[in-house]
Design an enzyme around this catalytic site. Structure first.
Site, PDB file in Angstrom:
ATOM      1  N   ASP A  24       5.739   3.817  29.856  1.00 28.57           N
ATOM      2  CA  ASP A  24       6.527   2.572  29.794  1.00 28.57           C
ATOM      3  C   ASP A  24       7.281   2.190  31.073  1.00 28.57           C
ATOM      4  OD1 ASP A  24       5.979   3.539  27.272  1.00 28.57           O
ATOM      5  OD2 ASP A  24       8.042   3.549  26.589  1.00 28.57           O
ATOM      6  N   GLU A 203       9.090   0.630  18.595  1.00 31.52           N
ATOM      7  CA  GLU A 203       9.527   1.186  19.875  1.00 31.52           C
ATOM      8  C   GLU A 203       9.846   0.048  20.854  1.00 31.52           C
ATOM      9  OE1 GLU A 203       7.192   5.375  20.265  1.00 31.52           O
ATOM     10  OE2 GLU A 203       5.971   3.672  20.856  1.00 31.52           O
TER      11      GLU A 203
HETATM   12  C1  FRU Z   1       6.698   4.183  24.015  1.00 27.55           C
HETATM   13  C2  FRU Z   1       7.455   5.510  23.949  1.00 27.55           C
HETATM   14  C3  FRU Z   1       8.937   5.259  23.777  1.00 27.55           C
HETATM   15  C4  FRU Z   1       9.545   6.501  24.341  1.00 27.55           C
HETATM   16  C5  FRU Z   1       8.614   6.825  25.485  1.00 27.55           C
HETATM   17  C6  FRU Z   1       8.425   8.295  25.728  1.00 27.55           C
HETATM   18  O1  FRU Z   1       5.495   4.255  24.692  1.00 27.55           O
HETATM   19  O2  FRU Z   1       6.930   6.294  22.909  1.00 27.55           O
HETATM   20  O3  FRU Z   1       9.320   4.972  22.448  1.00 27.55           O
HETATM   21  O4  FRU Z   1      10.869   6.301  24.762  1.00 27.55           O
HETATM   22  O5  FRU Z   1       7.363   6.252  25.163  1.00 27.55           O
HETATM   23  O6  FRU Z   1       7.728   8.531  26.917  1.00 27.55           O
END
Ligand code: FRU
Length: 484
Positions: A24, A203
């Site tokens: 992300d 998320e």
């Molecule tokens: C989304 C996610 C988020 C988390 C991160 C962990 O892709 O699962 O919810 O903070 O990636 O790397």
């Protein structure tokens, strides 16, 4: 700009980490002439693992310079997704001298046999334009007694109620919190029960206000990414809601599910904070991958790339208010026109092929269907590797087929066709940006987007247009290639 590709599949126009794993985008913020892009990063391997915040800066949103790692794991956990803001008025007390950056992120403490996984929100601040960071000694600033999925804080200053707001992913909902100083957070409300898609864990939310076209009417947009669910071919994807927000509650005005992107490879996207008012854009970047196969895409030594930065806007289409996306204008200076195609008729018997031969390219087409059952274009990456975009006039559908696009056998899911239901097929406008290992397709001036990875040996050698059982007019077309 990286004009020579040293490694296979390394994009030219898109941000990718120098080494190892990325997911992300985090902490997108503009400050003192620089766009900051932090990112979920495993600096030790090219698969997801212990998370750090990697860091890159750009002056134009296209050419990025990767800097040192910004945030490191500590005794509270590894560093999951979050946001960053400029604390202009020193509400936090971190900046007695001049404004600086505050990062608000999730500490993720992986569970053990006796302790469940714990996610909490924490702060770090920087007084030197994001180059070095100090973690707040009062961390964590927000915990939950029972919720395990409690993450990805997106913080913004809410002008109308004069306070900071946080939107947080809380299992199958998002929760809103408010604060005067970024340190003490008060629960406001929760949104999501019985509305939207619950196909996966919620998320990376984002919440912001946008104007509808030039009408002056404003609405709030809530983005929510939903995690991969093995039951659906789509994998991880992003939905949005349009509605109102008063500093306490978000109320959606749509009951249908709205997807931000119809391609498989745009996830966990969020928008920049603190874009100057004189600019006024809401600029968004997504992670150009999908949890279904992200750990297996065929790059070596590095993995994943971001989407191009896109401006998000609202438009009324057939009475519905939708989010439209347009790649930021800064990209235009990376292209120069190669060829203009006007008034061509495409019929099944003719071969309408155009040589391109470039490390990246942009194709714009306005097509008007006369009487074809299907029409579209083939992007020839090489003589034998190609991606096809087909508009089916009976099904009212556009599909992108990447099964012959190059390397696809790292995942069963990857070669499956991606589709978008269209409003109509009489006239369609397409804009496709082709980079080394991706295609970003925008339909009808960004009303629908389809973002797709591809792993060919070369970005593009040519384009050909086709029509099945009838004719199609190419009203206008333009092919653009690298400028230099
Ligand atoms: C989304 C996610 C988020 C988390 C991160 C962990 O892709 O699962 O919810 O903070 O990636 O790397």
């Amino acid at each position: 700009m990286k004009t020579t590709k040293l490694e296979k599949y390394r994009p030219v126009l898109h941000f990718s980490p120098n080494r190892n794993w990325m997911n992300d985008p985090n902490g997108l913020v503009f400050f003192k002439g620089e766009y900051h892009l932090f990112f979920q990063h495993n600096p030790f391997d090219n698969i997801h693992g212990p998370m750090y915040w990697g860091h890159a800066v750009s002056k134009d949103l296209v050419e990025w310079e990767e800097l040192d790692i910004a945030l490191f794991p500590d005794e509270l956990g590894t560093i999951f997704s979050g946001s960053a803001v400029v604390d202009w008025h020193n509400t936090s007390g971190f900046f007695p001298d001049e404004p600086g950056l505050v990062a608000i992120f999730t500490h993720h403490l992986e569970g053990t046999e006796n302790n469940p996984t714990k996610q909490s929100q924490s702060l770090a601040y920087s007084r030197d334009r994001g180059r070095t960071w100090v973690k707040y000694e009062g961390n964590p600033v927000l915990t939950h007694p029972t919720k395990v999925d409690f993450r990805d804080p997106k913080v913004f200053w809410h002008e109308a109620s004069n306070k900071w707001m946080m939107v947080l992913a809380t299992g199958q909902t998002v929760s809103f919190y408010s604060s005067p100083n970024l340190k003490e957070w008060k629960f406001e409300s929760e949104f999501g029960d019985g509305i939207g898609s619950h196909d996966g864990v919620w998320e990376c939310p984002d919440l912001f206000e946008l104007s509808i076209d030039n009408s002056g009417i404003k609405k709030w947009v809530l983005l929510v990414s939903i995690g991969d669910n093995p039951r659906f071919d789509s994998g991880s994807r992003t939905q949005y809601f349009v509605g109102s927000f008063d500093g306490n509650q978000f109320v959606a005005e749509n009951n249908d599910i709205k997807w931000l992107d119809f391609g498989k490879d745009n996830y966990a996207g969020v928008s920049f904070s603190d874009i100057p008012q004189a600019d006024g854009r809401r600029i968004y970047i997504g992670w150009m991958s999908n949890w279904r196969y992200a750990n297996h895409v065929p790059t070596e030594g590095w993995r994943s790339q971001m989407t191009l930065p896109r401006e998000l806007m609202l438009r009324k289409v057939d009475g519905d208010t939708i989010v439209v996306q347009k790649v930021v204008g800064e990209l235009n200076s990376y292209f120069s026109k190669q060829e203009e195609l006007n008034g061509v008729t495409i019929s099944g018997e003719m071969d309408n092929s155009y040589e391109v031969d470039a490390d990246y390219a942009e194709v714009e087409l306005t097509l008007e269907n006369v009487n074809a059952s299907q029409y579209g274009l083939t992007i020839w990456h090489t003589k034998t590797q190609f991606t096809t975009i087909t508009i089916d006039t009976n099904e009212n559908r556009l599909s992108l087929d990447r099964k012959n696009s190059g390397k696809v056998d790292f995942s069963d899911n990857f070669p499956k066709t991606q589709t978008v239901n269209l409003k109509g097929t009489i006239r369609i406008q397409l804009r496709i940006i082709i980079d080394t290992s991706s295609l970003e397709l925008f339909i009808n001036d960004g009303e629908q987007a389809l973002t797709s990875l591809v792993y060919p040996d070369k970005a593009c050698e040519g384009i050909s247009l086709f029509a099945v059982k009838g004719n199609v007019n190419l009203v206008h077309g333009k092919i653009s290639v690298p400028s230099n």
